[in-house]
Scaffold this motif. Structure first.
Motif, mmCIF file in Angstrom:
data_model
loop_
_atom_site.group_PDB
_atom_site.id
_atom_site.type_symbol
_atom_site.label_atom_id
_atom_site.label_comp_id
_atom_site.label_asym_id
_atom_site.label_seq_id
_atom_site.Cartn_x
_atom_site.Cartn_y
_atom_site.Cartn_z
ATOM 1 N N LEU A 19 -11.067 -4.942 -15.008
ATOM 2 C CA LEU A 19 -11.125 -4.737 -16.454
ATOM 3 C C LEU A 19 -11.600 -3.337 -16.808
ATOM 4 C CD1 LEU A 19 -12.539 -8.164 -17.727
ATOM 5 C CD2 LEU A 19 -10.157 -7.410 -17.535
ATOM 6 N N LYS A 20 -12.346 -2.698 -15.924
ATOM 7 C CA LYS A 20 -12.826 -1.332 -16.182
ATOM 8 C C LYS A 20 -11.888 -0.266 -15.622
ATOM 9 C CE LYS A 20 -17.684 -2.659 -16.440
ATOM 10 N NZ LYS A 20 -19.033 -2.588 -15.797
ATOM 11 N N LEU A 21 -10.824 -0.699 -14.949
ATOM 12 C CA LEU A 21 -9.852 0.240 -14.388
ATOM 13 C C LEU A 21 -9.204 1.039 -15.523
ATOM 14 C CD1 LEU A 21 -8.503 0.939 -11.601
ATOM 15 C CD2 LEU A 21 -6.649 -0.603 -12.312
ATOM 16 N N ARG A 22 -9.166 2.353 -15.362
ATOM 17 C CA ARG A 22 -8.579 3.223 -16.371
ATOM 18 C C ARG A 22 -7.243 3.758 -15.874
ATOM 19 N NH1 ARG A 22 -12.617 4.133 -20.081
ATOM 20 N NH2 ARG A 22 -11.494 5.854 -21.069
ATOM 21 N N VAL A 23 -6.422 4.189 -16.821
ATOM 22 C CA VAL A 23 -5.082 4.661 -16.474
ATOM 23 C C VAL A 23 -5.155 5.790 -15.452
ATOM 24 C CG1 VAL A 23 -2.986 5.747 -17.373
ATOM 25 C CG2 VAL A 23 -4.143 3.960 -18.712
ATOM 26 N N GLY A 24 -6.126 6.705 -15.634
ATOM 27 C CA GLY A 24 -6.264 7.818 -14.710
ATOM 28 C C GLY A 24 -6.740 7.441 -13.334
ATOM 29 N N ASP A 25 -7.170 6.192 -13.157
ATOM 30 C CA ASP A 25 -7.630 5.723 -11.846
ATOM 31 C C ASP A 25 -6.483 5.259 -10.962
ATOM 32 O OD1 ASP A 25 -10.258 6.190 -12.639
ATOM 33 O OD2 ASP A 25 -10.529 4.143 -13.387
ATOM 34 N N ILE A 26 -5.271 5.271 -11.489
ATOM 35 C CA ILE A 26 -4.103 4.831 -10.725
ATOM 36 C C ILE A 26 -3.372 6.047 -10.180
ATOM 37 C CG2 ILE A 26 -1.944 3.539 -10.775
ATOM 38 C CD1 ILE A 26 -3.001 2.051 -13.233
ATOM 39 N N ASP A 27 -3.324 6.170 -8.874
ATOM 40 C CA ASP A 27 -2.542 7.219 -8.214
ATOM 41 C C ASP A 27 -1.202 6.593 -7.860
ATOM 42 O OD1 ASP A 27 -1.337 9.044 -6.537
ATOM 43 O OD2 ASP A 27 -3.153 9.516 -5.399
ATOM 44 N N HIS A 28 -0.224 6.738 -8.775
ATOM 45 C CA HIS A 28 1.055 6.056 -8.577
ATOM 46 C C HIS A 28 1.931 6.752 -7.543
ATOM 47 C CE1 HIS A 28 1.930 9.119 -11.652
ATOM 48 N NE2 HIS A 28 3.157 9.107 -11.171
ATOM 49 N N HIS A 87 0.105 -1.997 -2.677
ATOM 50 C CA HIS A 87 1.525 -2.024 -2.318
ATOM 51 C C HIS A 87 2.334 -1.370 -3.443
ATOM 52 C CE1 HIS A 87 5.502 -3.724 -1.310
ATOM 53 N NE2 HIS A 87 5.011 -3.805 -0.075
ATOM 54 N N PRO A 88 3.436 -0.704 -3.118
ATOM 55 C CA PRO A 88 4.266 -0.082 -4.163
ATOM 56 C C PRO A 88 4.681 -1.044 -5.268
ATOM 57 C CG PRO A 88 4.942 0.714 -2.013
ATOM 58 C CD PRO A 88 3.916 -0.358 -1.764
ATOM 59 N N THR A 89 4.861 -2.331 -4.943
ATOM 60 C CA THR A 89 5.228 -3.290 -5.985
ATOM 61 C C THR A 89 4.082 -3.502 -6.975
ATOM 62 O OG1 THR A 89 4.541 -5.134 -4.556
ATOM 63 C CG2 THR A 89 6.873 -4.495 -4.503
ATOM 64 N N THR A 90 2.851 -3.397 -6.484
ATOM 65 C CA THR A 90 1.693 -3.505 -7.371
ATOM 66 C C THR A 90 1.611 -2.283 -8.271
ATOM 67 O OG1 THR A 90 0.499 -4.770 -5.689
ATOM 68 C CG2 THR A 90 -0.812 -3.818 -7.468
ATOM 69 N N THR A 91 1.862 -1.111 -7.692
ATOM 70 C CA THR A 91 1.905 0.118 -8.493
ATOM 71 C C THR A 91 2.953 -0.005 -9.589
ATOM 72 O OG1 THR A 91 1.310 1.424 -6.531
ATOM 73 C CG2 THR A 91 2.189 2.616 -8.415
ATOM 74 N N ALA A 92 4.132 -0.496 -9.218
ATOM 75 C CA ALA A 92 5.227 -0.625 -10.187
ATOM 76 C C ALA A 92 4.858 -1.588 -11.307
ATOM 77 C CB ALA A 92 6.492 -1.096 -9.473
ATOM 78 N N ALA A 93 4.201 -2.695 -10.954
ATOM 79 C CA ALA A 93 3.804 -3.682 -11.965
ATOM 80 C C ALA A 93 2.800 -3.071 -12.945
ATOM 81 C CB ALA A 93 3.216 -4.916 -11.300
#
Length: 328
Positions: free
Chosen positions: A164-173, A193-199
């Motif tokens: 819930l505290k995850l921010r958009v900038g915390d995702i290295d897609h 996993h790449p599928t999690t990144t995509a989701a």
């Protein structure tokens, strides 16, 4: 009478520091060190309120602390022990600062809290949870939020607070990594996993989410106001999804949100046994992945499922047979 120019100071004008004042000081001090202390604020604050109703504002006795801890006669003894332990820590702080309160000895109201039996979700269970999101919520944003968050928890083993505290900038897609900052442990990287990144990226780009006008680098999972989710709100909605999915307790195991983390850990250990991996190495990796300061903490997440026990027993039998066949 006072002489001209002198100031009269009455005893009633002096300020008395109350227990509630001391509690505020205690919370400020401890939170400055990084502690959350929400339970302390709620429970010890309730103790102060109870004392105030009895005319006590500056001190208390051990008997009063024990009486308050056991106010609910139907509660489990572990709940009494937990309440008293919170007051004990506060009393220790007061006593160390020369406040006239007793040190509450350990051993009063002893009770070990029974460990909840983890509910290990099967793939069918997870599919049912995800499918139920769209049936339960007609609002596209809410349905997508619940579906994506549950999927992330199942795929990463994150704590719900971390998700819930995850921010958009915390995702290295690009490299498929999550940077976990708001956690019990130090900052860590969690590969996904790449599928999690995509989701996650599909959810962030969802028009229904954009309609809430979220901060571009704010929380990933947002409410109608574009702000982050409160835990109680998410938990309430998860319970609706769980009921719609038809998930029922299995013996003493009830399907909880936190059990997605247990499921993640158990699945990885099962895979290590099933594919001739190194369980000790996997345990060490899991401790880092889950954000545990010590691998022993990870044992709490490894439920003795039938599959895991059978795989472990098979490995032991194989090792025993190999040892017996070796020349002396």
């Amino acid at each position: 009478m006072t002489a001209p120019g002198e100031t009269s100071v009455s005893a009633s004008a002096s300020t008395t520091t109350t227990l509630r004042d001391r509690l505020d000081e205690y919370l400020v001090l401890r939170r400055a060190l990084g502690f959350q202390l929400n339970d302390v604020e709620r429970q010890v604050g309730g103790f102060c309120t109870w004392l105030e109703a009895r005319g006590q504002t500056t001190t208390f006795t051990i008997d009063e602390a024990v009486t308050w801890a056991r106010l609910n006669p139907d509660a489990h003894p572990s709940w009494w022990a937990t309440r008293l332990s919170l007051v004990r820590r506060f009393a220790g702080y007061l006593n160390a600062n020369d406040v006239d309160v007793p040190v509450i000895p350990r051993g009063l109201l002893p009770a070990r809290k029974p460990r909840a039996v983890p509910f290990i979700y099967s793939q069918d269970d997870l599919d049912a949870l995800l499918a139920a999101c769209d049936r339960v919520f007609s609002d596209e944003r809410i349905a997508a939020t619940m579906r994506t968050a549950i999927g992330v928890l199942a795929a990463t083993g994150l704590r719900i607070g971390e998700a819930l505290k995850l921010r958009v900038g915390d995702i290295d897609h690009v490299n498929h990594l999550l940077v976990i900052k708001a956690a019990k442990s130090a900052e860590r990287l969690v590969p996904i996993h790449p599928t999690t990144t995509a989701a996650l990226m599909d959810y962030i780009a969802l028009p229904a989410r954009a309609a809430s006008n979220p901060d571009p680098d704010g929380p990933v999972f947002v409410t109608a106001n574009g702000t982050g989710y409160a835990y109680v709100t998410f938990l309430s909605r998860f319970k609706r999804v769980r009921e719609a999915a038809g998930l029922l307790p299995r013996g003493r195991a009830r399907p909880r949100l936190h059990d997605l983390r247990h499921t993640f850990a158990t699945a990885h250990m099962s895979a290590a046994y099933a594919h001739d991996g190194d369980p000790d190495r996997v345990l060490s990796l899991l401790a880092t992945w889950l954000g545990h300061s010590d691998a022993t903490h990870t044992y709490w997440y490894l439920s003795a499922t039938g599959e895991l026990m059978a795989l472990a027993a098979g490995r032991l039998e194989l090792n025993a047979g190999t040892t017996q066949g070796e020349p002396s």
